[in-house]
Design a protein around this motif. Structure first.
Motif, PDB file in Angstrom:
ATOM      1  N   CYS A  23       0.831  -1.201   0.000  1.00 24.08           N
ATOM      2  CA  CYS A  23       0.000   0.000   0.000  1.00 24.08           C
ATOM      3  C   CYS A  23       0.865   1.251   0.000  1.00 24.08           C
ATOM      4  O   CYS A  23       0.576   2.211  -0.688  1.00 24.08           O
ATOM      5  CB  CYS A  23      -0.924   0.020   1.206  1.00 24.08           C
ATOM      6  N   ARG A  24       1.964   1.241   0.761  1.00 24.13           N
ATOM      7  CA  ARG A  24       2.845   2.394   0.828  1.00 24.13           C
ATOM      8  C   ARG A  24       3.481   2.650  -0.525  1.00 24.13           C
ATOM      9  O   ARG A  24       3.574   3.785  -0.982  1.00 24.13           O
ATOM     10  CB  ARG A  24       3.917   2.179   1.888  1.00 24.13           C
ATOM     11  N   LEU A  25       3.895   1.588  -1.207  1.00 27.10           N
ATOM     12  CA  LEU A  25       4.493   1.756  -2.523  1.00 27.10           C
ATOM     13  C   LEU A  25       3.478   2.295  -3.518  1.00 27.10           C
ATOM     14  O   LEU A  25       3.785   3.163  -4.326  1.00 27.10           O
ATOM     15  CB  LEU A  25       5.064   0.422  -3.026  1.00 27.10           C
ATOM     16  N   MET A  26       2.251   1.786  -3.457  1.00 29.38           N
ATOM     17  CA  MET A  26       1.230   2.271  -4.370  1.00 29.38           C
ATOM     18  C   MET A  26       0.889   3.723  -4.066  1.00 29.38           C
ATOM     19  O   MET A  26       0.670   4.514  -4.959  1.00 29.38           O
ATOM     20  CB  MET A  26      -0.022   1.394  -4.296  1.00 29.38           C
ATOM     21  N   ARG A  27       0.841   4.085  -2.801  1.00 29.36           N
ATOM     22  CA  ARG A  27       0.497   5.455  -2.433  1.00 29.36           C
ATOM     23  C   ARG A  27       1.613   6.407  -2.841  1.00 29.36           C
ATOM     24  O   ARG A  27       1.376   7.470  -3.368  1.00 29.36           O
ATOM     25  CB  ARG A  27       0.237   5.533  -0.925  1.00 29.36           C
ATOM     26  N   ASN A  28       2.843   6.047  -2.562  1.00 29.64           N
ATOM     27  CA  ASN A  28       3.958   6.937  -2.839  1.00 29.64           C
ATOM     28  C   ASN A  28       4.501   6.753  -4.244  1.00 29.64           C
ATOM     29  O   ASN A  28       5.345   7.506  -4.674  1.00 29.64           O
ATOM     30  CB  ASN A  28       5.085   6.712  -1.832  1.00 29.64           C
ATOM     31  N   GLY A  29       4.020   5.753  -4.933  1.00 30.92           N
ATOM     32  CA  GLY A  29       4.572   5.427  -6.234  1.00 30.92           C
ATOM     33  C   GLY A  29       3.712   5.870  -7.390  1.00 30.92           C
ATOM     34  O   GLY A  29       3.158   6.974  -7.412  1.00 30.92           O
ATOM     35  N   VAL A  30       3.579   4.977  -8.300  1.00 33.90           N
ATOM     36  CA  VAL A  30       2.960   5.263  -9.581  1.00 33.90           C
ATOM     37  C   VAL A  30       1.502   5.671  -9.449  1.00 33.90           C
ATOM     38  O   VAL A  30       1.065   6.645 -10.063  1.00 33.90           O
ATOM     39  CB  VAL A  30       3.085   4.022 -10.501  1.00 33.90           C
ATOM     40  N   LEU A  31       0.727   4.951  -8.649  1.00 37.65           N
ATOM     41  CA  LEU A  31      -0.704   5.225  -8.548  1.00 37.65           C
ATOM     42  C   LEU A  31      -0.975   6.662  -8.119  1.00 37.65           C
ATOM     43  O   LEU A  31      -1.752   7.375  -8.749  1.00 37.65           O
ATOM     44  CB  LEU A  31      -1.376   4.235  -7.586  1.00 37.65           C
ATOM     45  N   HIS A  32      -0.343   7.084  -7.053  1.00 41.11           N
ATOM     46  CA  HIS A  32      -0.580   8.442  -6.563  1.00 41.11           C
ATOM     47  C   HIS A  32      -0.034   9.489  -7.537  1.00 41.11           C
ATOM     48  O   HIS A  32      -0.621  10.563  -7.694  1.00 41.11           O
ATOM     49  CB  HIS A  32       0.039   8.631  -5.184  1.00 41.11           C
ATOM     50  N   ALA A  33       1.064   9.187  -8.192  1.00 42.66           N
ATOM     51  CA  ALA A  33       1.677  10.139  -9.116  1.00 42.66           C
ATOM     52  C   ALA A  33       0.800  10.412 -10.335  1.00 42.66           C
ATOM     53  O   ALA A  33       0.822  11.518 -10.873  1.00 42.66           O
ATOM     54  CB  ALA A  33       3.042   9.636  -9.562  1.00 42.66           C
ATOM     55  N   ILE A  34       0.027   9.424 -10.753  1.00 39.16           N
ATOM     56  CA  ILE A  34      -0.784   9.633 -11.952  1.00 39.16           C
ATOM     57  C   ILE A  34      -2.252   9.923 -11.669  1.00 39.16           C
ATOM     58  O   ILE A  34      -2.959  10.397 -12.557  1.00 39.16           O
ATOM     59  CB  ILE A  34      -0.668   8.434 -12.918  1.00 39.16           C
ATOM     60  N   ALA A  35      -2.729   9.676 -10.471  1.00 39.26           N
ATOM     61  CA  ALA A  35      -4.161   9.808 -10.183  1.00 39.26           C
ATOM     62  C   ALA A  35      -4.658  11.244 -10.342  1.00 39.26           C
ATOM     63  O   ALA A  35      -5.635  11.486 -11.063  1.00 39.26           O
ATOM     64  CB  ALA A  35      -4.475   9.285  -8.787  1.00 39.26           C
ATOM     65  N   LEU A  36      -4.039  12.189  -9.681  1.00 42.14           N
ATOM     66  CA  LEU A  36      -4.525  13.570  -9.718  1.00 42.14           C
ATOM     67  C   LEU A  36      -4.358  14.206 -11.098  1.00 42.14           C
ATOM     68  O   LEU A  36      -5.328  14.782 -11.621  1.00 42.14           O
ATOM     69  CB  LEU A  36      -3.846  14.408  -8.631  1.00 42.14           C
ATOM     70  N   PRO A  37      -3.191  14.111 -11.733  1.00 44.63           N
ATOM     71  CA  PRO A  37      -3.087  14.697 -13.083  1.00 44.63           C
ATOM     72  C   PRO A  37      -4.041  14.050 -14.085  1.00 44.63           C
ATOM     73  O   PRO A  37      -4.621  14.746 -14.926  1.00 44.63           O
ATOM     74  CB  PRO A  37      -1.632  14.444 -13.484  1.00 44.63           C
ATOM     75  N   THR A  38      -4.227  12.748 -13.979  1.00 39.97           N
ATOM     76  CA  THR A  38      -5.160  12.065 -14.878  1.00 39.97           C
ATOM     77  C   THR A  38      -6.574  12.573 -14.659  1.00 39.97           C
ATOM     78  O   THR A  38      -7.325  12.784 -15.617  1.00 39.97           O
ATOM     79  CB  THR A  38      -5.096  10.537 -14.658  1.00 39.97           C
ATOM     80  N   MET A  39      -6.941  12.779 -13.415  1.00 34.87           N
ATOM     81  CA  MET A  39      -8.284  13.260 -13.108  1.00 34.87           C
ATOM     82  C   MET A  39      -8.496  14.677 -13.655  1.00 34.87           C
ATOM     83  O   MET A  39      -9.562  14.978 -14.204  1.00 34.87           O
ATOM     84  CB  MET A  39      -8.553  13.224 -11.613  1.00 34.87           C
ATOM     85  N   VAL A  40      -7.513  15.539 -13.522  1.00 33.71           N
ATOM     86  CA  VAL A  40      -7.642  16.909 -14.029  1.00 33.71           C
ATOM     87  C   VAL A  40      -7.776  16.894 -15.548  1.00 33.71           C
ATOM     88  O   VAL A  40      -8.648  17.569 -16.120  1.00 33.71           O
ATOM     89  CB  VAL A  40      -6.445  17.767 -13.570  1.00 33.71           C
ATOM     90  N   ILE A  41      -6.952  16.100 -16.213  1.00 34.47           N
ATOM     91  CA  ILE A  41      -7.050  15.973 -17.671  1.00 34.47           C
ATOM     92  C   ILE A  41      -8.404  15.377 -18.059  1.00 34.47           C
ATOM     93  O   ILE A  41      -9.028  15.813 -19.027  1.00 34.47           O
ATOM     94  CB  ILE A  41      -5.880  15.119 -18.215  1.00 34.47           C
ATOM     95  N   GLY A  42      -8.869  14.402 -17.286  1.00 36.82           N
ATOM     96  CA  GLY A  42     -10.170  13.797 -17.552  1.00 36.82           C
ATOM     97  C   GLY A  42     -11.311  14.781 -17.402  1.00 36.82           C
ATOM     98  O   GLY A  42     -12.285  14.738 -18.165  1.00 36.82           O
ATOM     99  N   ALA A  43     -11.228  15.677 -16.420  1.00 36.61           N
ATOM    100  CA  ALA A  43     -12.271  16.684 -16.238  1.00 36.61           C
ATOM    101  C   ALA A  43     -12.318  17.637 -17.434  1.00 36.61           C
ATOM    102  O   ALA A  43     -13.398  17.936 -17.956  1.00 36.61           O
ATOM    103  CB  ALA A  43     -12.031  17.459 -14.950  1.00 36.61           C
ATOM    104  N   VAL A  44     -11.159  18.073 -17.885  1.00 30.09           N
ATOM    105  CA  VAL A  44     -11.104  18.963 -19.047  1.00 30.09           C
ATOM    106  C   VAL A  44     -11.607  18.241 -20.298  1.00 30.09           C
ATOM    107  O   VAL A  44     -12.395  18.796 -21.079  1.00 30.09           O
ATOM    108  CB  VAL A  44      -9.660  19.486 -19.250  1.00 30.09           C
ATOM    109  N   ALA A  45     -11.195  16.994 -20.488  1.00 35.88           N
ATOM    110  CA  ALA A  45     -11.641  16.218 -21.649  1.00 35.88           C
ATOM    111  C   ALA A  45     -13.139  15.946 -21.594  1.00 35.88           C
ATOM    112  O   ALA A  45     -13.818  15.966 -22.630  1.00 35.88           O
ATOM    113  CB  ALA A  45     -10.861  14.913 -21.732  1.00 35.88           C
ATOM    114  N   SER A  46     -13.676  15.702 -20.404  1.00 33.56           N
ATOM    115  CA  SER A  46     -15.118  15.487 -20.265  1.00 33.56           C
ATOM    116  C   SER A  46     -15.885  16.731 -20.693  1.00 33.56           C
ATOM    117  O   SER A  46     -16.928  16.637 -21.363  1.00 33.56           O
ATOM    118  CB  SER A  46     -15.475  15.129 -18.822  1.00 33.56           C
ATOM    119  N   MET A  47     -15.381  17.885 -20.301  1.00 35.23           N
ATOM    120  CA  MET A  47     -16.021  19.134 -20.721  1.00 35.23           C
ATOM    121  C   MET A  47     -15.957  19.302 -22.230  1.00 35.23           C
ATOM    122  O   MET A  47     -16.936  19.685 -22.868  1.00 35.23           O
ATOM    123  CB  MET A  47     -15.346  20.330 -20.041  1.00 35.23           C
ATOM    124  N   ALA A  48     -14.803  19.019 -22.805  1.00 32.26           N
ATOM    125  CA  ALA A  48     -14.657  19.147 -24.261  1.00 32.26           C
ATOM    126  C   ALA A  48     -15.598  18.196 -24.990  1.00 32.26           C
ATOM    127  O   ALA A  48     -16.237  18.579 -25.983  1.00 32.26           O
ATOM    128  CB  ALA A  48     -13.210  18.877 -24.654  1.00 32.26           C
TER     129      ALA A  48
END
Length: 159
Positions: A23-48
């Motif tokens: 869990c610590r690796l997933m939180r501090n690793g790849v999952l956490h690193a891509i979750a927020l930027p992906t969500m922001v891009i997804g919100a903009v793409a959803s609007m488009a």
């Protein structure tokens, strides 16, 4: 101030077990690193995609924009306040952020590429509802279960 470079800094306890390392690796690793930027891009793409799907009056566009962005905004706020949550709950939040973003984009994209015969507004009403349901069920259930499990683990250690 001296830094700790011992086994504890690697997440390994005195008995040699790496408790919660995954869990610590997933939180501090790849999952956490891509979750927020992906969500922001997804919100903009959803609007488009919403704007590409149809041309309702400006008032309806504003209402749909608020409605479509509301799950993304709620997840963003949850991410900001999750600093004190358990690692398992934060990892689940990151997972929910990714799943909702990817599923929303897949559904919205499908509707834009293959428009239904009737108005596509139904999709932009139902997907946020489903997103809210998933968020308000999954994250609190995981938070409750992780709290229950950690209390059981603490009780087992005390005995």
């Amino acid at each position: 101030m001296a830094q700790n470079f011992g086994w504890q800094s690697l997440g390994i306890s005195k008995n040699g077990l790496a408790a919660g390392t995954r869990c610590r690796l997933m939180r501090n690793g790849v999952l956490h690193a891509i979750a927020l930027p992906t969500m922001v891009i997804g919100a903009v793409a959803s609007m488009a995609l919403m704007l590409r799907a149809g041309h309702p009056p400006v008032f309806l566009r504003v209402l749909f924009a608020i409605w479509v962005l509301s799950p993304f905004a709620a997840l963003f706020v949850a991410n900001m306040v999750s600093k004190r949550w358990s690692v398992i709950t934060r990892t689940m939040l990151d997972t929910v952020m990714l799943v909702l973003t990817l599923m929303s984009l897949a559904i919205y994209g499908y509707v834009v590429v293959n428009p239904p015969r009737s108005t596509p507004a139904f999709v932009w009403v139902v997907v946020p509802v489903a997103s809210w349901l998933l968020m308000t069920i999954v994250v609190p259930v995981v938070a409750f279960l992780s709290g229950t499990l950690s209390r059981r683990g603490a009780g087992a250690r005390e005995q």
